[in-house]
Design an enzyme around this catalytic site. Sequence first.
Site, PDB file in Angstrom:
ATOM      1  N   ASN A 138       0.903  -1.316  -0.063  1.00 36.08           N
ATOM      2  CA  ASN A 138       0.091  -0.110   0.088  1.00 36.08           C
ATOM      3  C   ASN A 138       0.937   1.096   0.161  1.00 36.08           C
ATOM      4  O   ASN A 138       0.398   2.361  -0.477  1.00 36.08           O
ATOM      5  CB  ASN A 138      -0.926   0.026   1.163  1.00 36.08           C
ATOM      6  CG  ASN A 138      -2.232  -0.545   0.981  1.00 36.08           C
ATOM      7  OD1 ASN A 138      -3.013  -0.073  -0.159  1.00 36.08           O
ATOM      8  ND2 ASN A 138      -2.859  -1.578   1.423  1.00 36.08           N
ATOM      9  N   ASN A 181      -7.248  -9.842   3.143  1.00 36.00           N
ATOM     10  CA  ASN A 181      -8.376  -9.018   2.605  1.00 36.00           C
ATOM     11  C   ASN A 181      -9.490  -9.665   1.992  1.00 36.00           C
ATOM     12  O   ASN A 181      -9.698 -10.880   1.959  1.00 36.00           O
ATOM     13  CB  ASN A 181      -7.634  -8.201   1.458  1.00 36.00           C
ATOM     14  CG  ASN A 181      -7.077  -8.837   0.153  1.00 36.00           C
ATOM     15  OD1 ASN A 181      -7.781  -9.935  -0.041  1.00 36.00           O
ATOM     16  ND2 ASN A 181      -6.146  -8.724  -0.499  1.00 36.00           N
ATOM     17  N   CYS A 217      -7.183  -1.105   9.265  1.00 35.54           N
ATOM     18  CA  CYS A 217      -6.791  -1.917   8.161  1.00 35.54           C
ATOM     19  C   CYS A 217      -6.539  -1.209   6.981  1.00 35.54           C
ATOM     20  O   CYS A 217      -5.684  -0.213   7.043  1.00 35.54           O
ATOM     21  CB  CYS A 217      -7.761  -3.192   7.702  1.00 35.54           C
ATOM     22  SG  CYS A 217      -9.566  -2.369   7.683  1.00 35.54           S
ATOM     23  N   SER A 218      -7.323  -1.258   5.922  1.00 38.36           N
ATOM     24  CA  SER A 218      -6.888  -0.358   4.707  1.00 38.36           C
ATOM     25  C   SER A 218      -8.021   0.735   5.076  1.00 38.36           C
ATOM     26  O   SER A 218      -7.712   2.006   5.188  1.00 38.36           O
ATOM     27  CB  SER A 218      -7.143  -1.181   3.427  1.00 38.36           C
ATOM     28  OG  SER A 218      -5.939  -2.099   3.332  1.00 38.36           O
ATOM     29  N   ASP A 239     -13.769  -3.332   7.369  1.00 35.11           N
ATOM     30  CA  ASP A 239     -13.898  -4.582   6.952  1.00 35.11           C
ATOM     31  C   ASP A 239     -13.130  -5.387   8.421  1.00 35.11           C
ATOM     32  O   ASP A 239     -13.975  -5.740   9.530  1.00 35.11           O
ATOM     33  CB  ASP A 239     -13.429  -5.130   5.897  1.00 35.11           C
ATOM     34  CG  ASP A 239     -14.254  -4.757   4.835  1.00 35.11           C
ATOM     35  OD1 ASP A 239     -15.601  -4.719   4.818  1.00 35.11           O
ATOM     36  OD2 ASP A 239     -13.705  -4.159   3.635  1.00 35.11           O
ATOM     37  N   ARG A 240     -12.043  -5.643   8.186  1.00 33.52           N
ATOM     38  CA  ARG A 240     -11.082  -6.369   9.220  1.00 33.52           C
ATOM     39  C   ARG A 240     -11.242  -5.405  10.721  1.00 33.52           C
ATOM     40  O   ARG A 240     -11.490  -6.233  11.714  1.00 33.52           O
ATOM     41  CB  ARG A 240      -9.709  -6.366   8.942  1.00 33.52           C
ATOM     42  CG  ARG A 240      -9.448  -7.219   7.664  1.00 33.52           C
ATOM     43  CD  ARG A 240      -8.038  -7.368   6.968  1.00 33.52           C
ATOM     44  NE  ARG A 240      -8.211  -6.346   6.093  1.00 33.52           N
ATOM     45  CZ  ARG A 240      -7.264  -6.443   4.887  1.00 33.52           C
ATOM     46  NH1 ARG A 240      -6.354  -7.350   5.331  1.00 33.52           N
ATOM     47  NH2 ARG A 240      -7.263  -5.566   4.192  1.00 33.52           N
ATOM     48  N   ARG A 249     -20.669  -5.461  -0.108  1.00 34.00           N
ATOM     49  CA  ARG A 249     -20.399  -6.881   0.484  1.00 34.00           C
ATOM     50  C   ARG A 249     -21.372  -7.673   0.265  1.00 34.00           C
ATOM     51  O   ARG A 249     -21.144  -9.021   0.221  1.00 34.00           O
ATOM     52  CB  ARG A 249     -19.983  -6.792   1.856  1.00 34.00           C
ATOM     53  CG  ARG A 249     -18.711  -5.702   2.386  1.00 34.00           C
ATOM     54  CD  ARG A 249     -17.333  -6.378   1.824  1.00 34.00           C
ATOM     55  NE  ARG A 249     -16.458  -5.252   2.085  1.00 34.00           N
ATOM     56  CZ  ARG A 249     -15.918  -4.463   1.034  1.00 34.00           C
ATOM     57  NH1 ARG A 249     -16.450  -4.581  -0.106  1.00 34.00           N
ATOM     58  NH2 ARG A 249     -14.905  -3.592   1.256  1.00 34.00           N
TER      59      ARG A 249
END
Lengths: 613, 549
Positions: free
Chosen positions: A241, A266, A329-330, A334-335, A375
Amino acid sequence: QKYYHYVHLFLQVEQVRLLDRFSNKSVHGTLYLTATHLIFILHHHIASVEKLSLTTSGCPLVIQCRNFRVVHFVIQRERDCHDVYSSLLRLLRPVCYEELYAFSYNPKQNDQQREEGWQLIDLGAEFERMGVPCDQWQLTDVNRDYKVCETYPRDLYVPVTASKPIIVGSSKFRSKGRFPVLTYFYQEKKAAVCRCSQPLSGFSARCLEDESMLQAISKANHNSRFLYVMDTRPKLNALANRAAGKGYENEDNYSNIRFQFVGIENIHVMRSSLQKLLEVTGTRSLSMSDYLVGLESSGWLRHIKAIVDAAVFLTRAVTVEGASVLVHCSDGWDRTAQVCALGALLMDPYYRTIKGFMVLIEKDWISFGHKFADRCDQLDGDPKEVSPIFTQFLECVWQLTEQFPQAFEFSEWFLLQIHEHVHSCQYGNFLGNNQRQREELQLRERTHSLWAFLMSEKRNHLNPFYSPAYSEAHPVLEPSTLPYHFKFWRSMYHQFDRSMHPRQSILKTILTLKENSRKAESTLQALESVSTLLHIPPATSRLPHSGSEEDEQEEVGEEATESTDTERTVEGSSGTESRKQSYGELEGTYNSDLVKEEPAVVSLEFGVARMTC
Amino acid sequence: MEFAELIKTPRVDGVVLHRPFMPTVEGTLCLTGHHLILSSRQDNTEELWLLHSNIDSIEKRFVGSLGHITVKCKDLRVIQLEITGMEECLNIASSIEALSTLDLVSLMYPFFYRPMFEVIEDGWNSFLPQNAFKDLESMTDEWRLSEVNKDFSLCPSYPPLVAVPKDFDDETLKKVATFRHGGRFPVLSYYHKKNGMVMMRAGQPLTGTNGRRCKEDEKLINATLRPGKRGYIIDTRAINVAQQAKARGGGFELEANYPQWRRIHKAIERYNVLQESLIKLVEACNDQSHSMDRWLSKLEASNWQTNVKEILTTACLAAQCIDREGASVLVHGTEGTDSTLQVTSLAQIILDPGCRTVKGFQSLVEREWLQAGHPFQQRCAQSAFSNSKPRHEAPVFLLFLDCVWQILRQFPCSFEFNESFLVLLFEHAYASQFGTFLGNSAAERARLCLPEKTVSLWSWVNRPQELERLTNPLYEPNSLVIWPSVAPQSLLLWEGVFLRWNRSSKCLDEAYEEMVHIIEYNKELQTKVNSLRRQLAQLETEDPLLHTP
């Protein structure tokens, strides 16, 4: 049949066969398509069991559902099949939210009831429950109009020392403007769990406001001299990233942080992992070896373990070390949502209750902008955005309930119901990708809330073994994450393949018993009051009462009969069962005895269906 | 021989005992002829009493003069002893090793054990074949009890009494015995009351390479068929294994000679393949450093679950032939003492509700395992930690118990006993103070005079205080045939045995307690409600005034 006249029928196909996924059984019926449902009425008889040859018997149509139901139709005429297929294709791909079931679903409630349903969960009250605002944390109005971060909710909690310029500066240095905010406050140690997205650090960029922001979070906790920064990605991903101007915190630039990668994969890896898992478990006559090899190579349980491991790390840092933790996370939806929510569940018994679990989902998933629409593929979107992130979270919770059978107020049925409705699009809660979008869609005005429905059905979702005393004694759960504690969640991924499940359910039996006990308690009370009355000796006083007593007695009698008559059904151990099982060798020899089965309706909501032809 | 000769150091002080999920205990270690005892000599502190025969292997290592002995037990428990002083440690280690590897049966603990409890019912007399036959007689008159093997000369692994078709005299049986491996001529294993079909078991037919046949054998098994009906022969070996057996004088029933029978081959593993499987599984379960991938791949490589699935599938098939096809079944492998018994006993659990009660299950173990000649002593001589090369060891019985557990998991309300009962049987099959599982056959047990010299496990189990612990609170008699799912997703690792010592069971035990509590509370309430209602009803009849409208 009458029912179907009320809804607009798109299509009706006669003589369709519905195949069982794991045996050679099939059922004849008629297939109906409506705007929101696919309805198949099973006819009364069971067809003779014979080997299927797809070319001669018709055109196969396989519908895989997101609740892991797989429906296999055989339609006699190819043209009909094509009609169904193309109609479904059209119906399955709504282009706007208004086409979703939630906007037409009407559970016969008035506006006030609906309104109350939406008021059930109040996140402001939730932060108050945690003890926020307090001397170190405050509510900021910086995002009142979604100006700083459009995927965050309006109400955000930040350290009192974080000024507006710091917040705004920090948000500019974070992906999608998702700057560090409070998501859980561990009152006992004044330690905070904060969440954000990755910093736009690239190879060397830094941002003083962002550094001050982290400093402020760290300083808000007097118990610890440092702040953990958990990057939930594998290090390699974070490194990659950097080339795109993103990345992770440089420990040299931030004072007193402890940086840690935890290596959760991911969304793309998770998507293909589930796909592999379903491929394996969907195989007919699966051997034990192929099953275990497939389970391993799908990586699914490895990913589940990684998430639980991360949550355990977070929990230890907060509850044992008393340190605050910043999780990202990014993009931080999500995570980050998985780890923050699961961590909070381990730390706080409240989230292990039915109401608390709803609050937790509302907070860490819905309000903080987990992209449910993308999602879960609610609209015809980018297939690369689809990923079972929320399903994984529910599974992690289930794995914990297996280790701590008394720690949760709800049973797995509750988790399955939530999963069902995340995908059914029947309720408004999970529509859209973030709060801003939901407000634009006026979901509170135009749809119903799932939480109210689940609350009304609370009794069905209770875990009979739940012990509040256990939670008092063990407020923080410390699960073991050794590999053998993670099991394949059959009730989720095979929830519609009944032949694979235990024929008698302990959960159901005990729930029924508890319910019977509850009834018996009230019967007993009534009986006792009757008998006290009867024991009053003077005959004169008995006469005037006798009429009413008898009434009461009759009533009580009825109730008691009812409760004692509730037999425990021995499910599925009758003669018909052996034919559903395949033990090899003898298949196809049972033509002789046909057994009548009650008609059933398979009803699929398009929200959950995906199709292959 | 005196045990004292083997005990070099009978007592060491200051020994530290480590057990997983239990607090460390420091105390005095004592070795007796049959036990390893560790006592803290304090009140309320748990002591360790370990049978030497439960010890599978030991390892010793030294850090300076501090010796560490790792004791690995047949019940899969692993404990550590810390002993100060090299000599003491070496002495203790070699004594344990000597005492735990005694071969002579008559030196085993059951011959020395005296019961500390009152025997209500002597387990040695609880399940006599003649009593079981009485039940059969009440259902059919087509069978008779033969004494042809009363001195064990015809078939050394059969009991003195066996049930055979009525029309066959002992002379014919003698001829048939010469045609079957180990003299194991076809005998009755199970009579299905519902349709009169039967399950028989035997040793393999000794056809050899030139296709020997035995008319009496053919007649004997044909006698169990209904006119015009076919039967099934379930050979527990893969076809190629059965073919190879011909070269050693064995074989299988040829279609030409048994036209009324359809033969089905299933591949149930045997002997050291099973022992290897157990060793690999336990190794995988005990290594806590595994990643998820490694764990799953080792679980797969152990093949244990595959074995469970194969055995269960074969048993279901046998049950299906009998119940659904209405056909009689003959089951055999090679000797007919291992996989054959797994299949016949599991099929009975599926078909016969009687086998799902505590007594019924004991009776099944007695009939289909002990009397039927499963060589327990050979099979259970060593467990998963043995360093020596396996000879006759194989977890055949453990696999059977695992399969029962799988069915129990799928029908949790249909068994009168609970998981603890199965675990108990596993433990006692490998090491016990009771004589039940000693010896390899009824003949050996008779020779050892076990009923006179030892106590039966059933004598101990069938007392109210033990039964209470082993009874399933969810039990509701279910008279139906129960068909388990054999899909891999439906079969689980038996954690109660294989992860028993590797996990804290506190949470699970407490949940179980809670379940028992819920059930008992419900029963109590119902009793109260019923008695109150009876009282009220009585008042009503006694006092006609209450009836006035």
